[in-house]
Write a protein that holds these residues in place. Structure first.
Motif, mmCIF file in Angstrom:
data_model
loop_
_atom_site.group_PDB
_atom_site.id
_atom_site.type_symbol
_atom_site.label_atom_id
_atom_site.label_comp_id
_atom_site.label_asym_id
_atom_site.label_seq_id
_atom_site.Cartn_x
_atom_site.Cartn_y
_atom_site.Cartn_z
ATOM 1 N N ASP A 61 8.074 0.001 -9.749
ATOM 2 C CA ASP A 61 6.695 -0.318 -9.393
ATOM 3 C C ASP A 61 6.483 -1.789 -9.063
ATOM 4 O OD1 ASP A 61 7.290 -0.718 -12.104
ATOM 5 O OD2 ASP A 61 5.225 -0.442 -12.758
ATOM 6 N N ASP A 62 7.323 -2.678 -9.596
ATOM 7 C CA ASP A 62 7.168 -4.102 -9.297
ATOM 8 C C ASP A 62 7.207 -4.349 -7.790
ATOM 9 O OD1 ASP A 62 8.011 -5.673 -12.176
ATOM 10 O OD2 ASP A 62 8.665 -3.604 -11.920
ATOM 11 N N THR A 63 8.200 -3.765 -7.130
ATOM 12 C CA THR A 63 8.358 -3.970 -5.695
ATOM 13 C C THR A 63 7.420 -3.090 -4.887
ATOM 14 O OG1 THR A 63 10.695 -4.510 -6.054
ATOM 15 C CG2 THR A 63 10.022 -3.976 -3.792
ATOM 16 N N THR A 64 7.279 -1.826 -5.266
ATOM 17 C CA THR A 64 6.458 -0.929 -4.444
ATOM 18 C C THR A 64 4.978 -1.293 -4.506
ATOM 19 O OG1 THR A 64 6.406 0.714 -6.252
ATOM 20 C CG2 THR A 64 8.101 0.983 -4.555
ATOM 21 N N MET A 65 4.506 -1.811 -5.640
ATOM 22 C CA MET A 65 3.118 -2.293 -5.680
ATOM 23 C C MET A 65 2.951 -3.550 -4.845
ATOM 24 S SD MET A 65 1.146 -1.727 -9.280
ATOM 25 C CE MET A 65 -0.447 -1.614 -8.415
ATOM 26 N N SER A 66 3.965 -4.412 -4.853
ATOM 27 C CA SER A 66 3.917 -5.607 -4.000
ATOM 28 C C SER A 66 3.809 -5.209 -2.532
ATOM 29 C CB SER A 66 5.173 -6.458 -4.212
ATOM 30 O OG SER A 66 5.270 -6.909 -5.541
ATOM 31 N N LEU A 67 4.584 -4.225 -2.139
ATOM 32 C CA LEU A 67 4.538 -3.762 -0.755
ATOM 33 C C LEU A 67 3.188 -3.127 -0.425
ATOM 34 C CD1 LEU A 67 8.157 -2.299 -0.529
ATOM 35 C CD2 LEU A 67 7.288 -4.326 0.677
ATOM 36 N N ALA A 68 2.597 -2.417 -1.386
ATOM 37 C CA ALA A 68 1.259 -1.848 -1.166
ATOM 38 C C ALA A 68 0.231 -2.967 -0.985
ATOM 39 C CB ALA A 68 0.872 -0.951 -2.335
ATOM 40 N N LEU A 69 0.322 -3.998 -1.815
ATOM 41 C CA LEU A 69 -0.577 -5.148 -1.676
ATOM 42 C C LEU A 69 -0.357 -5.845 -0.345
ATOM 43 C CD1 LEU A 69 -2.598 -7.241 -2.754
ATOM 44 C CD2 LEU A 69 -0.688 -8.328 -3.979
ATOM 45 N N GLY A 70 0.898 -6.020 0.027
ATOM 46 C CA GLY A 70 1.190 -6.659 1.308
ATOM 47 C C GLY A 70 0.630 -5.885 2.485
ATOM 48 N N GLU A 71 0.743 -4.562 2.441
ATOM 49 C CA GLU A 71 0.196 -3.740 3.531
ATOM 50 C C GLU A 71 -1.315 -3.886 3.612
ATOM 51 O OE1 GLU A 71 1.464 -2.102 6.055
ATOM 52 O OE2 GLU A 71 3.423 -2.834 5.421
ATOM 53 N N SER A 72 -1.974 -3.983 2.470
ATOM 54 C CA SER A 72 -3.428 -4.179 2.480
ATOM 55 C C SER A 72 -3.792 -5.467 3.204
ATOM 56 C CB SER A 72 -3.957 -4.231 1.040
ATOM 57 O OG SER A 72 -5.274 -4.738 1.001
ATOM 58 N N ILE A 73 -3.092 -6.544 2.866
ATOM 59 C CA ILE A 73 -3.409 -7.841 3.465
ATOM 60 C C ILE A 73 -3.093 -7.843 4.959
ATOM 61 C CG2 ILE A 73 -2.882 -10.308 3.418
ATOM 62 C CD1 ILE A 73 -2.198 -9.940 0.423
ATOM 63 N N ILE A 74 -1.959 -7.292 5.333
ATOM 64 C CA ILE A 74 -1.552 -7.284 6.742
ATOM 65 C C ILE A 74 -2.488 -6.417 7.572
ATOM 66 C CG2 ILE A 74 0.269 -6.543 8.328
ATOM 67 C CD1 ILE A 74 2.259 -7.283 6.027
ATOM 68 N N SER A 75 -2.864 -5.254 7.046
ATOM 69 C CA SER A 75 -3.709 -4.330 7.811
ATOM 70 C C SER A 75 -5.101 -4.892 8.057
ATOM 71 C CB SER A 75 -3.809 -2.979 7.098
ATOM 72 O OG SER A 75 -4.512 -3.105 5.870
ATOM 73 N N ARG A 76 -5.614 -5.664 7.122
ATOM 74 C CA ARG A 76 -6.963 -6.232 7.245
ATOM 75 C C ARG A 76 -6.952 -7.674 7.737
ATOM 76 N NH1 ARG A 76 -10.700 -2.572 7.493
ATOM 77 N NH2 ARG A 76 -12.223 -4.128 6.803
ATOM 78 N N GLN A 77 -5.755 -8.288 7.741
ATOM 79 C CA GLN A 77 -5.644 -9.716 8.058
ATOM 80 C C GLN A 77 -6.587 -10.531 7.165
ATOM 81 O OE1 GLN A 77 -3.448 -11.474 10.662
ATOM 82 N NE2 GLN A 77 -2.517 -9.679 9.668
ATOM 83 N N ALA A 78 -6.679 -10.085 5.940
ATOM 84 C CA ALA A 78 -7.552 -10.737 4.956
ATOM 85 C C ALA A 78 -7.218 -10.182 3.576
ATOM 86 C CB ALA A 78 -9.022 -10.483 5.276
ATOM 87 N N ILE A 79 -7.661 -10.910 2.567
ATOM 88 C CA ILE A 79 -7.487 -10.466 1.179
ATOM 89 C C ILE A 79 -8.822 -9.895 0.725
ATOM 90 C CG2 ILE A 79 -6.959 -11.214 -1.183
ATOM 91 C CD1 ILE A 79 -5.245 -13.465 0.195
ATOM 92 N N GLU A 80 -8.947 -8.575 0.792
ATOM 93 C CA GLU A 80 -10.201 -7.886 0.489
ATOM 94 C C GLU A 80 -10.010 -6.951 -0.699
ATOM 95 O OE1 GLU A 80 -11.471 -5.858 4.004
ATOM 96 O OE2 GLU A 80 -11.865 -7.720 5.107
ATOM 97 N N PRO A 81 -10.756 -7.169 -1.786
ATOM 98 C CA PRO A 81 -10.587 -6.348 -2.982
ATOM 99 C C PRO A 81 -10.682 -4.844 -2.723
ATOM 100 C CG PRO A 81 -11.919 -8.258 -3.503
ATOM 101 C CD PRO A 81 -11.719 -8.271 -2.013
#
Length: 296
Positions: A61-81
């Motif tokens: 989960d350490d890596t897969t959650m990081s990748l999920a967080l990264g996809e959120s930021i990349i998809s929105r081009q922003a850090i949105e809760p």
């Protein structure tokens, strides 16, 4: 700011370091140092197994959650809760190989109430927010401290809303960022680590004194990571040192890996570990490392 080839190489090193440390440490997670010594001698190869019975090179989960967080930021081009919480929810629905109790509870809180932050809790000082924070470090590189802190907390509070967890996670982010920008060991020690110890003295660690069998408590985790990082002089030695302490070894490996990977660079990661790492995971880590940097 524009990312240089050196920063890009260190970003890739941080992301691959996270994944390699996770995969290396997962084998000995929840074991004591004595048990590791009896079963493996010095554990220094990515062999899979462990309590999760993983294939060699599989991450947790350490890596897969990081990748999920990264996809959120990349998809929105922003850090949105809201986007972060939605991506974490999708991640949990994918039935990951492992998930911590605090993380599960926080995602269920979002799922049931639609709130992107759990209530403040003295019981949520685990390492779950810190282990996945690397995308925040990359996406906020070069930003003001206030912006970095806000971004750290935006992702952390989806599951962990605790000042001790926040402090350890913020320190990790700043260490990664300074390492990517070429900071020395002394600058890391006297910068973000010193600031953390001044405000939260429980994080104080002893050089040349092992923090063994570290728990999921952020203080225990970071004391193990700090002593392993500052007492060694290579990526491999840092990772071998920290995972052989046992305890929550996939997470100490992941956090130690992201810091050491940023400091020593991608070329410092042993090729035998990279060959063992799941190919799709490695590909995603490389892609996200570069895709997140333009946000700086």
């Amino acid at each position: 700011m524009n990312s240089s080839p050196e920063i890009e190489e260190r970003a890739i090193g941080a992301y691959l370091g996270l994944a390699v440390g996770d995969a290396l440490g997962a084998t000995v997670e929840f074991m004591t140092p004595r048990e590791i010594q009896h079963q493996h001698g010095i554990h220094r190869e990515i062999t899979g197994g462990g309590w999760l019975r993983l294939k060699p090179g599989t991450v947790t989960d350490d890596t897969t959650m990081s990748l999920a967080l990264g996809e959120s930021i990349i998809s929105r081009q922003a850090i949105e809760p809201m986007s972060i919480a939605e991506h974490f929810d999708q991640w949990m629905r994918s039935k990951p190989v492992d998930i911590g109790n605090t993380v599960r509870r926080g995602i269920l809180h979002f799922r049931n109430k639609g709130e992107t932050a759990v209530p403040l809790s003295e019981h949520d000082a685990g390492n779950g927010a810190c282990m996945r924070t690397l995308p925040i470090a990359l996406a906020t590189l070069g930003k003001r401290d206030e912006e970095v802190m806000a971004a750290v907390n935006a992702q952390a509070h989806v599951t962990h809303n605790n000042p001790v967890s926040d402090a350890g996670t913020y320190c990790t982010v700043r260490m990664v960022q300074m390492a990517m920008q070429g900071a020395t060991l002394a600058q890391l020690r006297h910068g973000p680590v010193h600031q953390l110890l001044e405000t939260h003295p429980d994080f104080v660690f002893r050089r040349r004194r092992r923090e063994e069998n570290p728990s999921g408590y952020i203080v225990h985790t970071m004391r193990a990571v700090f002593s392993a990082f500052f007492d060694t002089d290579s990526f491999e030695d840092c990772l071998v040192d920290v995972v052989n302490r046992g305890g929550d070894a996939d997470t100490t490996g992941a956090i130690g890996g992201m810091i050491a990977g940023a400091f020593y660079g991608a070329d410092s990661i042993p090729s035998r570990w990279l060959k063992q790492l799941d190919a799709e995971t490695a590909k995603q880590c490389r892609r996200q490392a570069l895709a997140l940097l333009p946000l700086t």
